[in-house]
Design a protein around this motif. Sequence first.
Motif, short mmCIF file in Angstrom:
data_model
loop_
_atom_site.label_atom_id
_atom_site.label_comp_id
_atom_site.label_asym_id
_atom_site.label_seq_id
_atom_site.Cartn_x
_atom_site.Cartn_y
_atom_site.Cartn_z
N LYS A 66 15.52 1.43 8.10
CA LYS A 66 15.30 0.81 6.96
C LYS A 66 13.97 0.82 6.27
O LYS A 66 13.25 1.76 6.75
CB LYS A 66 15.18 -0.81 7.46
CG LYS A 66 16.46 -1.28 8.16
CD LYS A 66 17.36 -1.65 7.25
CE LYS A 66 18.57 -2.61 7.93
NZ LYS A 66 19.43 -1.61 8.96
N GLU A 67 13.69 0.42 5.15
CA GLU A 67 12.57 0.43 4.45
C GLU A 67 11.52 -0.12 5.02
O GLU A 67 11.76 -1.16 5.75
CB GLU A 67 12.63 -0.11 3.06
CG GLU A 67 11.16 -0.17 2.33
CD GLU A 67 11.31 -0.54 0.91
OE1 GLU A 67 11.43 0.05 0.08
OE2 GLU A 67 11.29 -2.03 0.96
N ILE A 68 10.12 0.37 5.33
CA ILE A 68 9.07 -0.18 5.87
C ILE A 68 7.84 -0.23 4.87
O ILE A 68 7.57 0.74 4.41
CB ILE A 68 8.84 0.58 7.23
CG1 ILE A 68 9.89 0.39 8.30
CG2 ILE A 68 7.44 0.23 7.98
CD1 ILE A 68 9.70 1.23 9.70
N VAL A 69 7.05 -1.18 4.98
CA VAL A 69 5.97 -1.29 4.03
C VAL A 69 4.54 -1.59 4.66
O VAL A 69 4.51 -2.57 5.37
CB VAL A 69 6.29 -2.51 3.08
CG1 VAL A 69 5.22 -2.35 1.83
CG2 VAL A 69 7.64 -2.17 2.45
N LYS A 70 3.47 -0.80 4.46
CA LYS A 70 2.34 -1.19 4.84
C LYS A 70 1.71 -2.16 3.67
O LYS A 70 1.63 -1.82 2.57
CB LYS A 70 1.47 0.01 4.84
CG LYS A 70 -0.01 -0.27 5.30
CD LYS A 70 -0.80 1.01 5.89
CE LYS A 70 -2.20 0.60 6.32
NZ LYS A 70 -2.93 1.67 6.58
N LEU A 84 10.55 8.61 11.22
CA LEU A 84 10.09 7.65 10.11
C LEU A 84 9.10 8.47 9.22
O LEU A 84 8.48 9.40 9.63
CB LEU A 84 9.04 6.43 10.60
CG LEU A 84 8.29 5.71 9.76
CD1 LEU A 84 9.35 4.79 9.02
CD2 LEU A 84 7.34 4.81 10.42
N VAL A 85 9.32 8.43 7.83
CA VAL A 85 8.77 9.22 7.03
C VAL A 85 8.10 8.34 5.69
O VAL A 85 8.86 7.59 5.14
CB VAL A 85 9.46 10.16 6.13
CG1 VAL A 85 8.84 11.09 5.15
CG2 VAL A 85 10.40 11.15 7.51
N TRP A 86 6.72 8.30 5.69
CA TRP A 86 6.20 7.82 4.69
C TRP A 86 6.17 8.42 3.39
O TRP A 86 6.49 9.86 3.45
CB TRP A 86 4.68 7.27 5.23
CG TRP A 86 4.46 6.36 6.08
CD1 TRP A 86 4.58 6.51 7.61
CD2 TRP A 86 4.50 5.06 5.96
NE1 TRP A 86 4.49 5.40 8.34
CE2 TRP A 86 4.46 4.35 7.41
CE3 TRP A 86 4.37 3.95 4.84
CZ2 TRP A 86 4.32 3.11 7.57
CZ3 TRP A 86 4.34 2.78 5.25
CH2 TRP A 86 4.17 2.07 6.47
N ASP A 87 6.15 7.64 2.16
CA ASP A 87 6.20 8.27 1.05
C ASP A 87 5.35 9.54 0.77
O ASP A 87 5.95 10.65 0.04
CB ASP A 87 6.04 7.51 -0.21
CG ASP A 87 7.38 6.25 -0.47
OD1 ASP A 87 8.27 6.46 0.24
OD2 ASP A 87 6.83 5.21 -1.18
N LEU A 107 0.71 -1.07 -0.07
CA LEU A 107 0.06 -0.12 0.13
C LEU A 107 1.04 1.25 0.03
O LEU A 107 0.51 2.26 -0.68
CB LEU A 107 -1.05 -0.05 1.19
CG LEU A 107 -1.76 -1.02 1.34
CD1 LEU A 107 -2.61 -1.06 2.65
CD2 LEU A 107 -2.64 -1.16 0.09
N GLU A 108 2.02 1.16 0.85
CA GLU A 108 2.83 2.64 0.95
C GLU A 108 4.09 1.83 1.69
O GLU A 108 4.11 1.05 2.49
CB GLU A 108 2.04 3.71 1.56
CG GLU A 108 2.92 4.95 1.33
CD GLU A 108 2.05 6.12 1.80
OE1 GLU A 108 2.92 7.23 2.06
OE2 GLU A 108 0.72 6.25 2.00
N LYS A 109 5.10 2.89 1.22
CA LYS A 109 6.54 2.63 1.91
C LYS A 109 6.85 3.84 2.57
O LYS A 109 6.51 4.90 2.37
CB LYS A 109 7.67 2.29 0.93
CG LYS A 109 7.03 0.98 0.06
CD LYS A 109 8.10 0.54 -0.92
CE LYS A 109 7.88 -0.73 -1.55
NZ LYS A 109 8.87 -1.28 -2.69
#
Length: 389
Positions: free
Chosen positions: A241-245, A326-329, A221-223
Motif C-alpha cells: 500500500k501507499e505509505i506516507v511520512k 518498500l520503496v520511497w519516491d 513529507l514523502e510517499k
Amino acid sequence: MVKLKILFVCVMMMSLFVRGVAQQAVSRRICDTIHYEFIHDKIIIPVTVNGVTVKYIVDTGGTTGTIREAAVEMKAVAAGGDLGVSDMNGNRVSYQEAILSNVQLSPNYKLAEIKSLIFPQNGFFKELGVVGLLGSDAFGQAVLTFDACEQIMIINYPYRPSGLKITEGVPMVGGVPQPFVDVDFGGVKKPVMFDTGADGLLHLFYNDYEALKEMKSTHSLEKAFGINALGIGGLNMDNAKEIVKVRFDEVNFLGKKFTNFESVTTRSGSSIMGVDMLKYGKVVIDYIRGRFYFFPYEDRVEDGQGKQELWNVGILPVKGHFEVTLVWDSLKDEVALGDQVIRINGKDLSELGQSQLEVDALLNAVEGNSTEIVVLKDGKEKKVKITKF
C-alpha cells in the motif's frame, strides 16, 4: 534511528475480537513490582504457567498468544474454537484458542485461567527468548503502571495505586480491552491506542491521515509504496500500500506537547502510540475502571524534528533471501519491489539468518546518512546508494 517497524508479531484486536477477561484467583489487595527486561524495544517479563517459567512480551495493543511448543509444555487445553485476527499489513489469519491454567504474572497476581491464541513457531520470538505475547486481556482486572525510568511494571489489584486520583486520568475510549485515548492533532482529536508492543512513537492510521491531511498544520513529507514490516500473517506483497511520512506542527498527548511531530502511516486498523512514549512520562492503565493516566517527567514542549529517521528503502527476509519490500519516491527510479538484496554496506547478506533484526542492526550501524546496497536485476549486480531522511 527509529526503525520503521511496528511489532512484527503484533495482533491487532479491535471490538470485533473482544474476548472474555482472565479470571483473577485472589481477593486480597495486591501491589507487585516487576523489573522488566527491555530488548529490541520490547518489554519482557517472566511468567509461570502450570509450573513452567517462561518469558512473554507485554503487548498492551494485542491479545495473549503462545507458541504451540510452549503451550504443549504448559498443558494448555483446547478451547474448541479459532479466532480470526488481522495483522498490521491487513493479512487475515485464524489461530486456535486454548486455555492456559495457573498463570502467575507476579508474586501475588495469579490468574486461574486465560485464553491464549496458539501461534506457530516464530523466529522473532526465538531471537528474543520469549514464548508469546501478554495482551491487555491478561491485565483486565488490574491497574498497570509503566515506569521506564526505573524499568519497572507495577500491578495493583483491585485498588488504584496509593495517591492516584481518578480525576488525574481520562476515560479510555472505544469499548475494547486495549487502551485507547483521544490525542489532539492541532485541534482535532483522534482515538489512539497506547501499545507497548509497538516501537517508536506515533504510527498514524492511514484513514486518520486522510482525515487530517488537509489541515494547515499537517505536512506530507514523502510517499512510498510497499510493506514496511513483517506481520504475524507473513509477507504478502498483494497487500502493498501507499505509505506516507507526515509531520504535524503540534501533537498533544494528554498534556504532553510535541512540535514538529513526525510519523509514518500504517494500515493496522488504528493509530498507535508506541513504547517510546514511556521515555517522556509514566503511564498508568486502570483496566478495571477504564481510565488512563499519563504523568510527564518534564514540563516542557518536545521538538520532534528529525527524530523519525528512515531509510528510503525497506528490506525484509523473504523465503531464504532478502528483498526490497518498500520503496520511497526518492529511490523509485533505482530499485523496485521484489529486487533481491545481496549486500548492505559491504556486508554479504548470505551470512545472515532470516532475521529482520539483523538487517535493522546492519542499517543502524551505518555511520552517516547514506550507504550502498547491492541488488540483483536481471541476474546482474547493481549498486544503489540509499539515504536517511
